[in-house]
Write a protein that holds these residues in place. Structure first.
Motif, PDB file in Angstrom:
ATOM      1  N   HIS A 194       2.490   1.822   0.716  1.00 37.38           N
ATOM      2  CA  HIS A 194       1.122   2.344   0.732  1.00 37.38           C
ATOM      3  C   HIS A 194       0.576   2.660  -0.652  1.00 37.38           C
ATOM      4  N   VAL A 195       1.158   2.082  -1.699  1.00 37.72           N
ATOM      5  CA  VAL A 195       0.656   2.318  -3.055  1.00 37.72           C
ATOM      6  C   VAL A 195       0.173   1.008  -3.664  1.00 37.72           C
ATOM      7  N   GLY A 196      -0.813   1.109  -4.539  1.00 38.97           N
ATOM      8  CA  GLY A 196      -1.406  -0.082  -5.140  1.00 38.97           C
ATOM      9  C   GLY A 196      -0.637  -0.641  -6.310  1.00 38.97           C
ATOM     10  N   ASP A 197       0.270   0.147  -6.894  1.00 38.09           N
ATOM     11  CA  ASP A 197       1.083  -0.315  -8.020  1.00 38.09           C
ATOM     12  C   ASP A 197       2.526   0.125  -7.771  1.00 38.09           C
ATOM     13  N   PRO A 198       3.293  -0.660  -7.001  1.00 38.71           N
ATOM     14  CA  PRO A 198       4.660  -0.254  -6.647  1.00 38.71           C
ATOM     15  C   PRO A 198       5.559   0.026  -7.848  1.00 38.71           C
ATOM     16  N   LEU A 199       5.462  -0.791  -8.901  1.00 38.14           N
ATOM     17  CA  LEU A 199       6.320  -0.573 -10.068  1.00 38.14           C
ATOM     18  C   LEU A 199       6.005   0.757 -10.735  1.00 38.14           C
ATOM     19  N   ASP A 207      -7.311   3.816  -2.905  1.00 37.87           N
ATOM     20  CA  ASP A 207      -8.477   4.479  -2.321  1.00 37.87           C
ATOM     21  C   ASP A 207      -8.607   4.151  -0.836  1.00 37.87           C
ATOM     22  N   HIS A 208      -8.367   2.894  -0.510  1.00 33.72           N
ATOM     23  CA  HIS A 208      -8.411   2.466   0.892  1.00 33.72           C
ATOM     24  C   HIS A 208      -7.374   3.225   1.721  1.00 33.72           C
ATOM     25  N   GLU A 209      -6.161   3.337   1.208  1.00 32.17           N
ATOM     26  CA  GLU A 209      -5.111   4.047   1.932  1.00 32.17           C
ATOM     27  C   GLU A 209      -5.454   5.519   2.126  1.00 32.17           C
ATOM     28  N   ARG A 210      -6.009   6.145   1.117  1.00 33.85           N
ATOM     29  CA  ARG A 210      -6.392   7.555   1.248  1.00 33.85           C
ATOM     30  C   ARG A 210      -7.385   7.723   2.395  1.00 33.85           C
TER      31      ARG A 210
END
Length: 269
Positions: A115-120, A6-9
């Protein structure tokens, strides 16, 4: 979606043009190496995730690939569609892509996993949309940070900027080491057979004012640190930036900033 997502968006909303003029030129450098790592050739069905201004998509199209390009930020899609005539551009975001399993021969993500919260989960989704025997290739910024990436916090600290409130981060249990070993482990954990992981080093040549335009528009670490800051602090940060970059300025007035990226690829099973 996580708080970090959400922060990245929010941070990227409406900033496509500013990104394309500044950081987009930096991120374009590994594009050929990314496509080489993915084995993109004539006729390949390629998914470019996090296309930004469409740089990777355009290069894949030039190789004869059929390209679908997506981005989470609407302004990036508008910019990419305007600049690139070929390919299909749509809005979509990891870790949930609106495509059938095995729909593509190749999926690429240029500086998206940062830039993603769950890389896996994100890399697992890239694997899902690629057919068995296809390839997934990604780039990330490494750690320890190269000189270019260290510059922004150094400028903020030299300007005497106050400590900033804690911001959303990738949860520790979801994060990975931004090293060749960490990135290779991420690919393997997502169900890919790692094929290669290399460090690509280069010197980013840029006009000092154009490079400053990124954080001035709220992009990157310094842009985040200066968001809402008093005019005096912003002025001191610019002065510190000029001092810190003086040693990298050539006779032509351009900066030559050393940097690096990790480029990795894996094959689907």
């Amino acid at each position: 979606m996580t708080d970090f997502d959400d922060h990245e968006r929010g941070r990227w909303a409406g900033r496509a043009e500013a990104y394309a003029r500044s950081f987009g030129r930096l991120c374009a450098y590994p594009a050929h190496a990314l496509l080489d790592a993915a084995g993109v050739t004539d006729g390949a069905r390629v998914l470019d995730v996090g296309t930004g201004p469409g740089t990777v998509a355009a290069l894949a199209t030039a190789r004869g690939a059929t390209v679908t390009a997506v981005d989470a930020e609407a302004s990036m899609i508008v910019t990419a569609r305007t600049a690139r005539a070929a390919g299909h551009f749509a809005r979509a975001a990891l870790p949930l892509l609106p495509f059938p399993t095995g729909a593509f021969d190749v999926a690429v993500a240029n500086f998206v996993i940062n830039h993603v919260g769950d890389p896996l989960a994100a890399v697992s989704e890239l694997r899902r949309v690629v057919r068995p025997g296809g390839q997934v290739a990604i780039t990330i910024w490494p750690y320890p940070r190269p000189p270019l990436q260290r510059l922004w916090r150094q400028a903020y600290e030299a300007a005497g900027g106050p400590p900033r409130p804690a911001l959303p981060q990738v949860d520790a249990e979801r994060n990975f080491d931004r090293t060749p070993e960490g990135l290779t482990g991420l690919l393997r954990g997502a169900g890919l057979d790692p094929l290669r992981c290399e460090t690509l080093s280069w010197v980013h040549r840029t006009d000092p004012q154009e490079w400053w335009a990124g954080p001035e528009a709220g992009i990157g670490e310094l842009g985040l640190l200066l968001d809402g800051a008093p005019a005096d602090l912003r002025r001191r940060a610019r002065d510190a930036y000029d001092r810190l970059t003086a040693e990298y300025r050539g006779p032509d007035g351009l900066l030559g900033l050393p940097t690096a990226a990790l480029v990795a690829a894996g094959r689907t099973r």
